[in-house]
Motif scaffolding. Structure first.
Motif, PDB file in Angstrom:
ATOM      1  N   MET A   1       0.819  -1.185   0.000  1.00 42.18           N
ATOM      2  CA  MET A   1       0.000   0.000   0.000  1.00 42.18           C
ATOM      3  C   MET A   1       0.866   1.253   0.000  1.00 42.18           C
ATOM      4  SD  MET A   1      -3.494  -0.493   1.142  1.00 42.18           S
ATOM      5  CE  MET A   1      -4.432  -1.935   1.228  1.00 42.18           C
ATOM      6  N   ASN A   2       1.975   1.282   0.671  1.00 42.30           N
ATOM      7  CA  ASN A   2       2.974   2.346   0.597  1.00 42.30           C
ATOM      8  C   ASN A   2       2.376   3.744   0.737  1.00 42.30           C
ATOM      9  OD1 ASN A   2       4.861   0.357   0.211  1.00 42.30           O
ATOM     10  ND2 ASN A   2       4.824   0.539  -2.027  1.00 42.30           N
ATOM     11  N   GLY A   3       1.389   3.949   1.587  1.00 44.20           N
ATOM     12  CA  GLY A   3       0.826   5.266   1.837  1.00 44.20           C
ATOM     13  C   GLY A   3      -0.087   5.772   0.730  1.00 44.20           C
ATOM     14  N   GLN A   4      -0.390   4.940  -0.242  1.00 45.12           N
ATOM     15  CA  GLN A   4      -1.287   5.370  -1.304  1.00 45.12           C
ATOM     16  C   GLN A   4      -2.714   5.373  -0.788  1.00 45.12           C
ATOM     17  OE1 GLN A   4      -0.731   2.771  -4.599  1.00 45.12           O
ATOM     18  NE2 GLN A   4       1.177   3.725  -5.244  1.00 45.12           N
ATOM     19  N   ARG A   5      -3.451   6.340  -1.227  1.00 41.28           N
ATOM     20  CA  ARG A   5      -4.837   6.468  -0.819  1.00 41.28           C
ATOM     21  C   ARG A   5      -5.710   6.006  -1.972  1.00 41.28           C
ATOM     22  NH1 ARG A   5      -7.368  12.191  -0.056  1.00 41.28           N
ATOM     23  NH2 ARG A   5      -9.355  11.485  -0.785  1.00 41.28           N
ATOM     24  N   PHE A   6      -6.565   5.049  -1.705  1.00 38.58           N
ATOM     25  CA  PHE A   6      -7.480   4.560  -2.720  1.00 38.58           C
ATOM     26  C   PHE A   6      -8.807   5.291  -2.547  1.00 38.58           C
ATOM     27  CE2 PHE A   6      -4.471   1.114  -2.141  1.00 38.58           C
ATOM     28  CZ  PHE A   6      -4.085   0.879  -3.447  1.00 38.58           C
ATOM     29  N   SER A   7      -9.251   5.918  -3.612  1.00 34.99           N
ATOM     30  CA  SER A   7     -10.483   6.687  -3.525  1.00 34.99           C
ATOM     31  C   SER A   7     -11.238   6.569  -4.845  1.00 34.99           C
ATOM     32  CB  SER A   7     -10.160   8.145  -3.231  1.00 34.99           C
ATOM     33  OG  SER A   7     -11.336   8.901  -3.176  1.00 34.99           O
ATOM     34  N   HIS A   8     -12.497   6.729  -4.746  1.00 36.54           N
ATOM     35  CA  HIS A   8     -13.353   6.697  -5.929  1.00 36.54           C
ATOM     36  C   HIS A   8     -13.619   8.137  -6.353  1.00 36.54           C
ATOM     37  CE1 HIS A   8     -16.919   5.992  -8.406  1.00 36.54           C
ATOM     38  NE2 HIS A   8     -16.447   4.754  -8.544  1.00 36.54           N
ATOM     39  N   PRO A   9     -13.654   8.425  -7.653  1.00 42.48           N
ATOM     40  CA  PRO A   9     -13.885   9.805  -8.109  1.00 42.48           C
ATOM     41  C   PRO A   9     -15.206  10.389  -7.614  1.00 42.48           C
ATOM     42  CG  PRO A   9     -13.117   8.458  -9.935  1.00 42.48           C
ATOM     43  CD  PRO A   9     -13.335   7.539  -8.770  1.00 42.48           C
ATOM     44  N   ALA A  10     -16.216   9.574  -7.485  1.00 41.89           N
ATOM     45  CA  ALA A  10     -17.509  10.079  -7.009  1.00 41.89           C
ATOM     46  C   ALA A  10     -17.409  10.547  -5.561  1.00 41.89           C
ATOM     47  CB  ALA A  10     -18.581   9.004  -7.143  1.00 41.89           C
ATOM     48  N   VAL A  11     -16.623   9.820  -4.753  1.00 42.33           N
ATOM     49  CA  VAL A  11     -16.446  10.211  -3.350  1.00 42.33           C
ATOM     50  C   VAL A  11     -15.654  11.506  -3.280  1.00 42.33           C
ATOM     51  CG1 VAL A  11     -15.408   9.539  -1.154  1.00 42.33           C
ATOM     52  CG2 VAL A  11     -16.607   7.839  -2.543  1.00 42.33           C
ATOM     53  N   ASP A  12     -14.613  11.635  -4.117  1.00 44.19           N
ATOM     54  CA  ASP A  12     -13.840  12.887  -4.151  1.00 44.19           C
ATOM     55  C   ASP A  12     -14.718  14.068  -4.557  1.00 44.19           C
ATOM     56  OD1 ASP A  12     -11.542  11.568  -3.417  1.00 44.19           O
ATOM     57  OD2 ASP A  12     -10.816  11.322  -5.491  1.00 44.19           O
ATOM     58  N   PHE A  13     -15.567  13.859  -5.554  1.00 40.02           N
ATOM     59  CA  PHE A  13     -16.472  14.919  -5.984  1.00 40.02           C
ATOM     60  C   PHE A  13     -17.427  15.312  -4.859  1.00 40.02           C
ATOM     61  CE2 PHE A  13     -20.668  16.093  -7.586  1.00 40.02           C
ATOM     62  CZ  PHE A  13     -20.348  17.259  -8.261  1.00 40.02           C
ATOM     63  N   LEU A  14     -17.986  14.334  -4.179  1.00 42.56           N
ATOM     64  CA  LEU A  14     -18.924  14.600  -3.093  1.00 42.56           C
ATOM     65  C   LEU A  14     -18.258  15.393  -1.972  1.00 42.56           C
ATOM     66  CD1 LEU A  14     -21.724  14.199  -1.884  1.00 42.56           C
ATOM     67  CD2 LEU A  14     -20.909  12.049  -0.901  1.00 42.56           C
ATOM     68  N   ILE A  15     -17.042  15.006  -1.612  1.00 39.27           N
ATOM     69  CA  ILE A  15     -16.317  15.718  -0.546  1.00 39.27           C
ATOM     70  C   ILE A  15     -16.038  17.154  -0.970  1.00 39.27           C
ATOM     71  CG2 ILE A  15     -14.112  15.832   0.683  1.00 39.27           C
ATOM     72  CD1 ILE A  15     -14.195  12.733   0.711  1.00 39.27           C
ATOM     73  N   THR A  16     -15.586  17.344  -2.195  1.00 45.67           N
ATOM     74  CA  THR A  16     -15.302  18.697  -2.691  1.00 45.67           C
ATOM     75  C   THR A  16     -16.577  19.528  -2.750  1.00 45.67           C
ATOM     76  OG1 THR A  16     -13.499  17.801  -4.018  1.00 45.67           O
ATOM     77  CG2 THR A  16     -14.285  19.990  -4.596  1.00 45.67           C
ATOM     78  N   PHE A  17     -17.656  18.936  -3.229  1.00 45.22           N
ATOM     79  CA  PHE A  17     -18.936  19.644  -3.319  1.00 45.22           C
ATOM     80  C   PHE A  17     -19.414  20.086  -1.941  1.00 45.22           C
ATOM     81  CE2 PHE A  17     -23.605  19.455  -3.271  1.00 45.22           C
ATOM     82  CZ  PHE A  17     -23.879  20.426  -4.212  1.00 45.22           C
ATOM     83  N   LEU A  18     -19.353  19.196  -0.972  1.00 40.12           N
ATOM     84  CA  LEU A  18     -19.823  19.528   0.378  1.00 40.12           C
ATOM     85  C   LEU A  18     -18.946  20.591   1.025  1.00 40.12           C
ATOM     86  CD1 LEU A  18     -20.859  16.006   1.696  1.00 40.12           C
ATOM     87  CD2 LEU A  18     -22.348  17.882   0.983  1.00 40.12           C
ATOM     88  N   LYS A  19     -17.628  20.521   0.813  1.00 39.03           N
ATOM     89  CA  LYS A  19     -16.739  21.549   1.369  1.00 39.03           C
ATOM     90  C   LYS A  19     -17.062  22.918   0.775  1.00 39.03           C
ATOM     91  CE  LYS A  19     -12.694  18.766   2.564  1.00 39.03           C
ATOM     92  NZ  LYS A  19     -11.286  18.483   2.248  1.00 39.03           N
ATOM     93  N   THR A  20     -17.335  22.946  -0.516  1.00 43.35           N
ATOM     94  CA  THR A  20     -17.679  24.207  -1.170  1.00 43.35           C
ATOM     95  C   THR A  20     -18.981  24.773  -0.623  1.00 43.35           C
ATOM     96  OG1 THR A  20     -16.582  23.449  -3.184  1.00 43.35           O
ATOM     97  CG2 THR A  20     -18.074  25.308  -3.406  1.00 43.35           C
ATOM     98  N   ARG A  21     -19.984  23.926  -0.459  1.00 42.23           N
ATOM     99  CA  ARG A  21     -21.271  24.379   0.080  1.00 42.23           C
ATOM    100  C   ARG A  21     -21.119  24.907   1.503  1.00 42.23           C
ATOM    101  NH1 ARG A  21     -25.522  25.438  -2.883  1.00 42.23           N
ATOM    102  NH2 ARG A  21     -26.859  24.762  -1.206  1.00 42.23           N
ATOM    103  N   ILE A  22     -20.325  24.239   2.310  1.00 42.21           N
ATOM    104  CA  ILE A  22     -20.096  24.678   3.691  1.00 42.21           C
ATOM    105  C   ILE A  22     -19.385  26.025   3.709  1.00 42.21           C
ATOM    106  CG2 ILE A  22     -18.801  24.163   5.799  1.00 42.21           C
ATOM    107  CD1 ILE A  22     -19.454  21.174   5.234  1.00 42.21           C
ATOM    108  N   ASP A  23     -18.372  26.186   2.843  1.00 51.31           N
ATOM    109  CA  ASP A  23     -17.655  27.462   2.774  1.00 51.31           C
ATOM    110  C   ASP A  23     -18.574  28.594   2.336  1.00 51.31           C
ATOM    111  OD1 ASP A  23     -15.332  26.217   3.591  1.00 51.31           O
ATOM    112  OD2 ASP A  23     -14.508  26.026   1.540  1.00 51.31           O
TER     113      ASP A  23
END
Length: 81
Positions: free
Chosen positions: A1-23
């Protein structure tokens, strides 16, 4: 795994969207939407008032026109309306 982060693009989009709405919510930027809603309500009230006044004036003019019409129909040289 070597510190790599496994993420799905939909989850990244959701996190970014929610952070923007909160800001945006914290910045007060959403107040512009509330102001627009207030203007719509005020405009609707003004339009309703103008409509009521126009209906009243229309009825008054119609009544006056009916009186003049009746006077013309029953016109006689010996009487006045």
């Amino acid at each position: 795994m070597n510190g790599q982060r496994f993420s799905h693009p939909a989850v990244d989009f959701l996190i970014t969207f929610l952070k923007t709405r909160i800001d945006r919510a914290r910045s007060g930027e959403l107040d512009r939407g509330a102001s627009a809603v207030e203007w719509v309500i005020i405009s609707a009230v003004v339009v309703a008032i103008v409509g009521v006044v126009a209906a009243i004036i229309n009825q008054a003019l119609k009544g006056g026109a009916d009186k003049v019409s009746d006077c013309i129909e029953g016109a006689d040289a010996s009487k006045t309306c």
